[in-house]
Design an enzyme around this catalytic site. Structure first.
Site, PDB file in Angstrom:
ATOM      1  N   LYS A  55      -2.482  -1.495  -3.751  1.00 27.90           N
ATOM      2  CA  LYS A  55      -2.730  -0.247  -3.750  1.00 27.90           C
ATOM      3  C   LYS A  55      -2.345   1.057  -3.896  1.00 27.90           C
ATOM      4  CE  LYS A  55      -6.006   1.906  -0.562  1.00 27.90           C
ATOM      5  NZ  LYS A  55      -6.521   2.052   0.891  1.00 27.90           N
TER       6      LYS A  55
ATOM      7  N   LYS B 189       0.885  -1.327   0.016  1.00 25.52           N
ATOM      8  CA  LYS B 189       0.062  -0.049   0.121  1.00 25.52           C
ATOM      9  C   LYS B 189       0.945   1.229  -0.082  1.00 25.52           C
ATOM     10  CE  LYS B 189      -3.496   2.420   2.755  1.00 25.52           C
ATOM     11  NZ  LYS B 189      -4.460   2.424   3.674  1.00 25.52           N
TER      12      LYS B 189
HETATM   13  C1  PBG Z   1      -7.044   3.703   5.619  1.00 29.37           C
HETATM   14  C2  PBG Z   1      -7.418   3.466   4.340  1.00 29.37           C
HETATM   15  C3  PBG Z   1      -7.524   4.145   3.230  1.00 29.37           C
HETATM   16  C4  PBG Z   1      -8.054   3.628   2.290  1.00 29.37           C
HETATM   17  C5  PBG Z   1      -8.436   2.353   2.488  1.00 29.37           C
HETATM   18  N1  PBG Z   1      -8.016   2.220   3.896  1.00 29.37           N
HETATM   19  C6  PBG Z   1      -6.915   5.590   3.220  1.00 29.37           C
HETATM   20  C7  PBG Z   1      -5.577   5.691   3.758  1.00 29.37           C
HETATM   21  O1  PBG Z   1      -4.774   5.101   3.922  1.00 29.37           O
HETATM   22  O2  PBG Z   1      -5.440   6.970   4.348  1.00 29.37           O
HETATM   23  C8  PBG Z   1      -7.967   4.444   0.930  1.00 29.37           C
HETATM   24  C9  PBG Z   1      -9.107   4.025  -0.185  1.00 29.37           C
HETATM   25  C10 PBG Z   1      -9.691   4.914  -1.097  1.00 29.37           C
HETATM   26  O3  PBG Z   1      -9.229   5.940  -1.181  1.00 29.37           O
HETATM   27  O4  PBG Z   1     -10.429   4.491  -1.859  1.00 29.37           O
HETATM   28  N2  PBG Z   1      -6.487   2.652   6.469  1.00 29.37           N
END
Ligand code: PBG
Length: 328
Positions: A254, A196
Site C-alpha cells: 500500500k 505500508k
Molecule cells: C490507517 C489507515 C490509513 C489508510 C488505511 N488505514 C491511513 C493512514 O495510515 O494514515 C489509508 C487508506 C486510503 O488512503 O485509502 N491505519
C-alpha cells in the site's frame, strides 16, 4: 525474426486479443472499503472522494446487499468515531457495543456470506490521529500491539472473518495471532498491511475519518516513524516475510500504482496471497482529472486495475470496485 515474426498478428482483432490476454480483472479480485458513521439514513459524500460515502448502519446494510447482488464478495470496514469518544488508548476500539462491532454484525445480518475484514489500528479512535498510543511524542510499539490484539479479539467476537492490522507496529501480527488463538478464534484470518508506506496519498481517507495525525498542540504530524520510507524496497520484503512468519494469512502492499515494483517483488518472493490497496489519493486523482475532462475515467480506471493485477495482486482493495464491476 522480422519479417517472419510479426508481433502485431496477436493484436489484429479484439478476438485474438481476448484469446491471448494474460490478465483478466474480475469481481472476485475486489475488496471493497466502506466507511461507517453513527446515525440513521446517513449517506454523506466524502470530500475529495466524489461518489464515495460515509454510511450509517442502515445504509451500510443496503450497500452491502447491493454489492453482493453485483457479485462482490468482500468488504473492508472503517469507522468514523465521534470526537468525544477519542482518547490516547483507543478505548472505544474495544467497546463491544462500539460502531465497528455493530457494523460487523450489520453486514453479517444483511448478507451472511459477505466476507468481513476490519481495519485494526488506533488512528480513528485516537485523539492524536496516530495508529498507536503516544507518549512524549513517541508512538509506543509493544503497548500498542497489545491493544491491537484486544481490538482484534473484539472484532472476531463480533463476527469478523479477517482482521486487517494497518498500523505497522513491529511484532503485532504475532501478538494478534496469539490472542486470537488464546480466545479460540483459530479460524479468524489476518490480512497484514505488511509493506505500508508513509505516503502522501492517504489525505482524502484521513478527511473521511477525521483521523489526520497531530501533536498535543494540534500541529500536523506524519507517520514516518512507523510507516515505511517510500525510498525503500528491501525493507518491504523483510517486513512482509516477518509478517508471514508471525502468522499473516494475506499480506499487503500500500499504496498501489506508485508501488507496483514492490508488488511484483513480493509476489515473486512469497507464496501467500498478496493484496494491493489502491488508496484514496489515487481515487481522488483520477476523479479530479476526469471531472476536468482531462482523462477518460473508465478507461484509465480499468487500465490501473489491470496494471495492479498484472503486477501480481491477488486481491485489490479499491474504491473503484463498484464502478469497475459495472463495466466488466
Ligand atoms: C490507517 C489507515 C490509513 C489508510 C488505511 N488505514 C491511513 C493512514 O495510515 O494514515 C489509508 C487508506 C486510503 O488512503 O485509502 N491505519
Amino acid at each position: 525474426m522480422y519479417p517472419l515474426i510479426r508481433n502485431r498478428r496477436l493484436r489484429a482483432s479484439e478476438s485474438i486479443r481476448r484469446l491471448v490476454r494474460e490478465t483478466v480483472v474480475t469481481p472476485d479480485d475486489f475488496l471493497v472499503p466502506l466507511f461507517v458513521v453513527e446515525g440513521k439514513g446517513i449517506k454523506e459524500e466524502i470530500p475529495a472522494m466524489p461518489n464515495y460515502h460515509r454510511l450509517s448502519l442502515d445504509e451500510l446494510e443496503k450497500e452491502v446487499k447491493a454489492l453482493w447482488q453485483m457479485g462482490l464478495c468482500a468488504v473492508l470496514l472503517f469507522v468514523k468515531v465521534p470526537d468525544n469518544l477519542k482518547d490516547n488508548k483507543g478505548s472505544e476500539a474495544i467497546n463491544e457495543h462500539g460502531l465497528m462491532q455493530r457494523a460487523i454484525k450489520a453486514v453479517k445480518n444483511a448478507c451472511p456470506d459477505m466476507l468481513v475484514m476490519t481495519d485494526v489500528a488506533l488512528d480513528p479512535y485516537s485523539s492524536y490521529g496516530h495508529d498507536g498510543i503516544v507518549i512524549d511524542g513517541h508512538v509506543l510499539n509493544d503497548e500498542t500491539s497489545e491493544l491491537l490484539a484486544e481490538m482484534s479479539v473484539s472484532h472476531a467476537q463480533a463476527g469478523a472473518d479477517f482482521v486487517a492490522p494497518s498500523d505497522m507496529m513491529d511484532g503485532r501480527i504475532l501478538t494478534i495471532r496469539e490472542a486470537l488463538e488464546d480466545e479460540g478464534f483459530t479460524n479468524t484470518g489476518i490480512m497484514s498491511y505488511s509493506a505500508k508506506y508513509a505516503s502522501a496519498f492517504y489525505g482524502p481517507f484521513r478527511d473521511a475519518l477525521d483521523s489526520a495525525p497531530v501533536d498535543e498542540k494540534n500541529v500536523p504530524k506524519d507517520k514516518k516513524t512507523y510507516q515505511m520510507d517510500p525510498a525503500n524496497r528491501f525493507e518491504a520484503i523483510r517486513e512482509t516475510q516477518m509478517d508471514i512468519d508471525e502468522g499473516a494469512d494475506i499480506v499487503m502492499v500500500k499504496p498501489g500504482i506508485c508501488y507496483l515494483d514492490i508488488v511484483r517483488e513480493i509476489r515473486n518472493e512469497v507464496e501467500v496471497p498478496v493484496a494491493v490497496y489502491q488508496v484514496s489519493g489515487e481515487y481522488a486523482m483520477l476523479k479530479a482529472a476526469a471531472e476536468k475532462g482531462w482523462l477518460d475515467h473508465d478507461a484509465v480506471m480499468i487500465e490501473q486495475l489491470m496494471a495492479i493485477k498484472r503486477a501480481g495482486a491477488t486481491i485489490i482493495a479499491t474504491y473503484f470496485a463498484k464502478e469497475a464491476v459495472q463495466l466488466l
